[in-house]
Design a protein around this motif. Structure first.
Motif, PDB file in Angstrom:
ATOM      1  N   VAL A  52       5.139  -9.157  47.844  1.00 19.83           N
ATOM      2  CA  VAL A  52       5.163  -9.735  46.491  1.00 19.83           C
ATOM      3  C   VAL A  52       3.734  -9.860  45.987  1.00 19.83           C
ATOM      4  CG1 VAL A  52       5.812 -11.763  45.119  1.00 19.83           C
ATOM      5  CG2 VAL A  52       7.249 -11.052  47.046  1.00 19.83           C
ATOM      6  N   GLU A  53       3.398  -9.059  44.983  1.00 13.56           N
ATOM      7  CA  GLU A  53       2.040  -9.096  44.436  1.00 13.56           C
ATOM      8  C   GLU A  53       2.100  -8.914  42.941  1.00 13.56           C
ATOM      9  OE1 GLU A  53      -1.005  -6.544  45.931  1.00 13.56           O
ATOM     10  OE2 GLU A  53      -0.387  -6.898  47.997  1.00 13.56           O
ATOM     11  N   PRO A  54       1.232  -9.605  42.206  1.00 10.95           N
ATOM     12  CA  PRO A  54       1.172  -9.329  40.769  1.00 10.95           C
ATOM     13  C   PRO A  54       0.409  -8.035  40.522  1.00 10.95           C
ATOM     14  CG  PRO A  54      -0.482 -10.969  41.334  1.00 10.95           C
ATOM     15  CD  PRO A  54       0.260 -10.641  42.606  1.00 10.95           C
ATOM     16  N   ALA A  55       0.645  -7.421  39.371  1.00  6.48           N
ATOM     17  CA  ALA A  55      -0.193  -6.276  38.969  1.00  6.48           C
ATOM     18  C   ALA A  55      -1.517  -6.830  38.470  1.00  6.48           C
ATOM     19  CB  ALA A  55       0.514  -5.490  37.869  1.00  6.48           C
ATOM     20  N   PRO A  56      -2.645  -6.188  38.826  1.00  6.11           N
ATOM     21  CA  PRO A  56      -3.943  -6.721  38.392  1.00  6.11           C
ATOM     22  C   PRO A  56      -4.052  -6.744  36.865  1.00  6.11           C
ATOM     23  CG  PRO A  56      -4.194  -4.860  39.904  1.00  6.11           C
ATOM     24  CD  PRO A  56      -2.747  -4.960  39.591  1.00  6.11           C
ATOM     25  N   GLU A  65       4.793  -8.406  36.468  1.00  3.55           N
ATOM     26  CA  GLU A  65       5.411  -7.550  37.492  1.00  3.55           C
ATOM     27  C   GLU A  65       6.802  -8.088  37.850  1.00  3.55           C
ATOM     28  OE1 GLU A  65       3.837  -4.920  38.553  1.00  3.55           O
ATOM     29  OE2 GLU A  65       5.103  -4.299  40.213  1.00  3.55           O
ATOM     30  N   LYS A  66       7.796  -7.198  37.823  1.00  2.00           N
ATOM     31  CA  LYS A  66       9.146  -7.642  38.183  1.00  2.00           C
ATOM     32  C   LYS A  66       9.257  -7.760  39.694  1.00  2.00           C
ATOM     33  CE  LYS A  66      12.764  -5.988  35.905  1.00  2.00           C
ATOM     34  NZ  LYS A  66      13.960  -5.161  35.533  1.00  2.00           N
ATOM     35  N   VAL A  67       9.652  -8.932  40.177  1.00  2.00           N
ATOM     36  CA  VAL A  67       9.802  -9.168  41.617  1.00  2.00           C
ATOM     37  C   VAL A  67      11.255  -8.977  42.028  1.00  2.00           C
ATOM     38  CG1 VAL A  67       9.601 -10.931  43.437  1.00  2.00           C
ATOM     39  CG2 VAL A  67       7.861 -10.791  41.636  1.00  2.00           C
ATOM     40  N   ALA A  68      12.174  -9.477  41.228  1.00  2.21           N
ATOM     41  CA  ALA A  68      13.598  -9.316  41.504  1.00  2.21           C
ATOM     42  C   ALA A  68      14.355  -9.435  40.191  1.00  2.21           C
ATOM     43  CB  ALA A  68      14.093 -10.368  42.498  1.00  2.21           C
ATOM     44  N   ILE A  76      13.004 -12.554  38.187  1.00  6.08           N
ATOM     45  CA  ILE A  76      11.797 -13.252  38.653  1.00  6.08           C
ATOM     46  C   ILE A  76      10.633 -12.312  38.394  1.00  6.08           C
ATOM     47  CG2 ILE A  76      10.576 -14.302  40.598  1.00  6.08           C
ATOM     48  CD1 ILE A  76      13.284 -14.634  42.010  1.00  6.08           C
ATOM     49  N   ARG A  77       9.634 -12.789  37.684  1.00  2.38           N
ATOM     50  CA  ARG A  77       8.449 -11.968  37.403  1.00  2.38           C
ATOM     51  C   ARG A  77       7.198 -12.681  37.898  1.00  2.38           C
ATOM     52  NH1 ARG A  77       8.621  -7.529  34.148  1.00  2.38           N
ATOM     53  NH2 ARG A  77      10.642  -7.047  33.207  1.00  2.38           N
ATOM     54  N   PHE A  78       6.251 -11.865  38.381  1.00  2.00           N
ATOM     55  CA  PHE A  78       4.972 -12.395  38.858  1.00  2.00           C
ATOM     56  C   PHE A  78       3.931 -12.062  37.791  1.00  2.00           C
ATOM     57  CE2 PHE A  78       2.722 -12.887  43.275  1.00  2.00           C
ATOM     58  CZ  PHE A  78       2.184 -14.087  42.833  1.00  2.00           C
ATOM     59  N   MET A  79       3.393 -13.075  37.141  1.00  2.00           N
ATOM     60  CA  MET A  79       2.404 -12.859  36.080  1.00  2.00           C
ATOM     61  C   MET A  79       1.000 -13.017  36.657  1.00  2.00           C
ATOM     62  SD  MET A  79       4.851 -12.779  33.847  1.00  2.00           S
ATOM     63  CE  MET A  79       5.790 -13.576  32.555  1.00  2.00           C
ATOM     64  N   GLU A  80       0.086 -12.192  36.145  1.00  2.00           N
ATOM     65  CA  GLU A  80      -1.329 -12.454  36.403  1.00  2.00           C
ATOM     66  C   GLU A  80      -2.015 -12.625  35.050  1.00  2.00           C
ATOM     67  OE1 GLU A  80      -3.536 -10.707  39.693  1.00  2.00           O
ATOM     68  OE2 GLU A  80      -5.134 -10.164  38.281  1.00  2.00           O
ATOM     69  N   TRP A  81      -2.795 -13.718  34.933  1.00  2.00           N
ATOM     70  CA  TRP A  81      -3.435 -14.088  33.672  1.00  2.00           C
ATOM     71  C   TRP A  81      -4.938 -13.933  33.823  1.00  2.00           C
ATOM     72  CZ3 TRP A  81       0.226 -15.639  30.056  1.00  2.00           C
ATOM     73  CH2 TRP A  81       1.480 -15.984  30.562  1.00  2.00           C
ATOM     74  N   PRO A  82      -5.578 -13.163  32.920  1.00  2.00           N
ATOM     75  CA  PRO A  82      -7.037 -13.027  33.013  1.00  2.00           C
ATOM     76  C   PRO A  82      -7.728 -14.351  32.672  1.00  2.00           C
ATOM     77  CG  PRO A  82      -6.136 -11.563  31.296  1.00  2.00           C
ATOM     78  CD  PRO A  82      -5.013 -12.406  31.802  1.00  2.00           C
ATOM     79  N   PRO A  83      -8.998 -14.503  33.073  1.00  2.00           N
ATOM     80  CA  PRO A  83      -9.723 -15.733  32.733  1.00  2.00           C
ATOM     81  C   PRO A  83      -9.893 -15.874  31.221  1.00  2.00           C
ATOM     82  CG  PRO A  83     -11.030 -14.312  34.193  1.00  2.00           C
ATOM     83  CD  PRO A  83      -9.795 -13.554  33.848  1.00  2.00           C
ATOM     84  N   GLY A  84      -9.738 -17.093  30.717  1.00  2.00           N
ATOM     85  CA  GLY A  84      -9.965 -17.363  29.294  1.00  2.00           C
ATOM     86  C   GLY A  84      -8.942 -16.709  28.383  1.00  2.00           C
ATOM     87  N   TYR A  85      -7.726 -16.470  28.892  1.00  2.00           N
ATOM     88  CA  TYR A  85      -6.704 -15.775  28.104  1.00  2.00           C
ATOM     89  C   TYR A  85      -5.764 -16.772  27.444  1.00  2.00           C
ATOM     90  CZ  TYR A  85      -2.925 -12.574  26.981  1.00  2.00           C
ATOM     91  OH  TYR A  85      -1.980 -11.852  26.315  1.00  2.00           O
ATOM     92  N   SER A  86      -5.418 -16.516  26.164  1.00  2.00           N
ATOM     93  CA  SER A  86      -4.355 -17.318  25.545  1.00  2.00           C
ATOM     94  C   SER A  86      -3.249 -16.432  25.020  1.00  2.00           C
ATOM     95  CB  SER A  86      -4.854 -18.195  24.397  1.00  2.00           C
ATOM     96  OG  SER A  86      -6.135 -17.916  24.026  1.00  2.00           O
TER      97      SER A  86
END
Ligand SMILES: [Fe+2]
Length: 194
Positions: A52-56, A65-68, A76-86
């Motif tokens: 289980v890993e988020p996409a960079p 990223e869809k996990v299941a 279930i999705r795995f989100m990755e949020w960049p720094p300072g993102y809104s």
């Protein structure tokens, strides 16, 4: 958007996915009351994150990223949020959802909208949840249908939605129409997959 079934990369994920589905079978209320605790307990178990890993995320967009998930079912999705993102204030079709933070720090700002003319809304802040790793934030349309997200540092979170829609409705500031009052337009926007 992909409609492919993703059944989960390991048995623990598949188990929590099935149990979240059982909660949904009992209704949206049960889903948001019991779902966050179920996922929090599951991710604390060794082995949950195997495969289980988020996409960079690059500097200007978050990833989902869809996990299941299965077509027509919850996801279930795995989100990755960049720094300072809104992420702009948005809503999810009147259905509840929740997130559990895995890494970093996430602000979820609950808002309410008031329509002031045919195409404009004003937004008011109701509340703000600052989630730290292991903590959950819930979007309950009975109380806080509209929410914005802010990540002060690179952050990762698991999100559970009762259905896997490819779009949402966001509130975009109309700078031309705004003067003393900030006025927003409600616009459909596409959610990218992955
Ligand atoms: Fe959202």
């Amino acid at each position: 958007m992909s409609q492919d079934a993703v059944t989960g990369p390991n048995a623990q994920v598949r188990d929590v996915y099935d149990r979240l589905g059982s909660l949904l079978d009992r209704g949206d209320e049960v889903f948001i009351e019991e779902g966050p605790g179920l996922l929090q307990a599951a991710i604390a178990e060794p082995g949950f994150f195997d495969g289980v890993e988020p996409a960079p995320a690059d500097s200007d967009h978050y990833t989902r990223e869809k996990v299941a998930g299965a077509p027509g079912g919850h996801v279930i999705r795995f989100m990755e949020w960049p720094p300072g993102y809104s992420l702009v204030p948005h809503e999810h079709h009147g259905r509840p959802c929740f997130e559990v933070l895995v890494d970093g720090l996430l602000h979820v700002v609950d808002m309410t909208a008031e329509q002031v003319d045919e195409e404009h809304y004003t937004l008011s802040i109701l509340d703000c949840d600052v989630t730290e790793p292991g903590e959950a934030a819930v979007v309950d349309p009975r109380e806080n249908d509209i929410h914005a997200v802010y990540s002060p540092v690179r952050s990762c979170s698991l999100h559970v939605y009762p259905d896997d829609r490819s779009f949402a409705y966001g509130y975009e500031l109309d700078e031309d129409a705004s003067d003393e009052t900030d006025l927003y337009r409600r616009e459909r926007f596409e959610l990218h997959d992955g």
